[in-house]
Design a protein around this motif. Structure first.
Motif, mmCIF file in Angstrom:
data_model
loop_
_atom_site.group_PDB
_atom_site.id
_atom_site.type_symbol
_atom_site.label_atom_id
_atom_site.label_comp_id
_atom_site.label_asym_id
_atom_site.label_seq_id
_atom_site.Cartn_x
_atom_site.Cartn_y
_atom_site.Cartn_z
ATOM 1 N N UNK A 92 0.892 -1.255 -0.054
ATOM 2 C CA UNK A 92 0.174 0.078 -0.023
ATOM 3 C C UNK A 92 0.992 1.085 -0.236
ATOM 4 N N UNK A 93 1.983 1.274 0.724
ATOM 5 C CA UNK A 93 2.763 2.345 0.835
ATOM 6 C C UNK A 93 3.463 2.535 -0.388
ATOM 7 N N UNK A 94 4.010 1.515 -1.277
ATOM 8 C CA UNK A 94 4.723 1.714 -2.350
ATOM 9 C C UNK A 94 3.923 1.641 -3.828
ATOM 10 N N UNK A 95 2.422 1.350 -3.746
ATOM 11 C CA UNK A 95 1.695 1.092 -4.726
ATOM 12 C C UNK A 95 1.840 1.679 -5.953
ATOM 13 N N UNK A 96 2.342 3.002 -5.824
ATOM 14 C CA UNK A 96 2.408 3.810 -7.254
ATOM 15 C C UNK A 96 3.731 3.365 -7.840
ATOM 16 N N UNK A 97 4.613 2.953 -7.019
ATOM 17 C CA UNK A 97 5.981 2.844 -7.708
ATOM 18 C C UNK A 97 6.460 1.287 -7.810
ATOM 19 N N UNK A 98 5.406 0.355 -7.562
ATOM 20 C CA UNK A 98 5.817 -1.204 -7.457
ATOM 21 C C UNK A 98 4.964 -1.590 -8.692
ATOM 22 N N UNK A 99 5.359 -2.367 -9.372
ATOM 23 C CA UNK A 99 4.724 -3.110 -10.456
ATOM 24 C C UNK A 99 4.687 -4.819 -9.943
ATOM 25 N N UNK A 100 3.452 -5.415 -9.791
ATOM 26 C CA UNK A 100 3.685 -6.770 -9.482
ATOM 27 C C UNK A 100 3.318 -7.459 -10.756
ATOM 28 N N UNK A 101 4.263 -8.213 -11.226
ATOM 29 C CA UNK A 101 4.322 -9.010 -12.222
ATOM 30 C C UNK A 101 3.557 -10.365 -12.069
ATOM 31 N N UNK A 102 3.678 -11.023 -11.017
ATOM 32 C CA UNK A 102 3.003 -12.158 -10.729
ATOM 33 C C UNK A 102 2.719 -12.348 -8.966
ATOM 34 N N UNK A 103 1.725 -12.890 -8.694
ATOM 35 C CA UNK A 103 1.386 -13.059 -7.314
ATOM 36 C C UNK A 103 0.521 -14.460 -7.064
ATOM 37 N N UNK A 104 1.177 -15.425 -6.358
ATOM 38 C CA UNK A 104 0.384 -16.755 -6.082
ATOM 39 C C UNK A 104 0.368 -16.775 -4.511
ATOM 40 N N UNK A 105 -0.493 -17.775 -4.438
ATOM 41 C CA UNK A 105 -0.867 -18.019 -2.869
ATOM 42 C C UNK A 105 -1.216 -19.384 -2.779
ATOM 43 N N UNK A 106 -1.051 -20.187 -1.767
ATOM 44 C CA UNK A 106 -1.551 -21.624 -1.461
ATOM 45 C C UNK A 106 -2.218 -21.309 -0.228
ATOM 46 N N UNK A 107 -2.739 -20.210 0.136
ATOM 47 C CA UNK A 107 -3.444 -19.871 1.321
ATOM 48 C C UNK A 107 -2.542 -19.365 2.425
ATOM 49 N N UNK A 108 -1.637 -20.116 2.805
ATOM 50 C CA UNK A 108 -0.531 -19.626 3.827
ATOM 51 C C UNK A 108 0.956 -19.019 3.302
ATOM 52 N N UNK A 109 0.939 -19.558 2.035
ATOM 53 C CA UNK A 109 2.192 -19.333 1.341
ATOM 54 C C UNK A 109 1.836 -18.227 0.265
ATOM 55 N N UNK A 110 2.831 -17.128 0.292
ATOM 56 C CA UNK A 110 2.613 -15.833 -0.610
ATOM 57 C C UNK A 110 4.019 -15.717 -1.372
ATOM 58 N N UNK A 111 3.888 -15.379 -2.443
ATOM 59 C CA UNK A 111 4.775 -15.350 -3.342
ATOM 60 C C UNK A 111 4.541 -13.995 -4.321
ATOM 61 N N UNK A 112 5.324 -13.198 -4.477
ATOM 62 C CA UNK A 112 5.434 -12.259 -5.241
ATOM 63 C C UNK A 112 6.385 -11.924 -6.336
ATOM 64 N N UNK A 113 6.132 -11.663 -7.615
ATOM 65 C CA UNK A 113 7.612 -11.173 -8.538
ATOM 66 C C UNK A 113 7.165 -9.886 -8.730
ATOM 67 N N UNK A 114 7.976 -8.763 -8.308
ATOM 68 C CA UNK A 114 7.716 -7.398 -8.613
ATOM 69 C C UNK A 114 8.747 -6.709 -8.904
ATOM 70 N N UNK A 115 8.831 -5.323 -9.663
ATOM 71 C CA UNK A 115 9.689 -4.394 -9.801
ATOM 72 C C UNK A 115 9.407 -3.510 -8.716
#
Length: 76
Positions: A25-48
Motif C-alpha cells: 500500500x505504501x509503495x503501490x504507485x512505484x511497485x509493479x506486481x508481475x505475478x502473485x501466487x498463494x496457497x493460502x498460507x504461502x505468498x509469493x510475489x514477483x515485482x519490480x
C-alpha cells in the motif's frame, strides 16, 4: 527499478503478511506486481520496485527465481 521475488508464509502468525500488505500500500504507485501466487498460507510475489523500497523488505524474504535471478536458471 529492480526485479525481486518475495516469499512469506503465515502458518501461525500473519504479521509478515500484514507487513507486506502495508508495504504494498505504501509503495503501490512505484511497485509493479508481475505475478502473485498463494496457497493460502504461502505468498509469493514477483515485482519490480525502487531499491529504496526493496531495502525495507527483510532480506530473508527475497529468493531466487526465473523472474529475479534468471542467470541462475539459465539452462544453456
Amino acid at each position: 527499478m529492480k526485479k525481486v521475488t518475495i516469499y512469506i508464509d503465515h502458518l501461525d502468525d500473519d504479521a509478515d503478511f500484514v507487513f507486506m500488505k502495508k508495504w504494498l500500500a505504501k509503495w503501490e504507485v512505484e511497485v509493479t506486481i508481475a505475478d502473485y501466487s498463494t496457497g493460502g498460507w504461502e505468498h509469493c510475489w514477483d515485482l519490480e520496485a525502487p531499491e529504496e523500497a526493496i531495502q525495507e523488505i527483510p532480506e530473508d524474504w527475497l529468493c531466487a527465481s526465473d523472474w529475479a535471478t534468471p542467470k541462475i536458471f539459465d539452462k544453456k
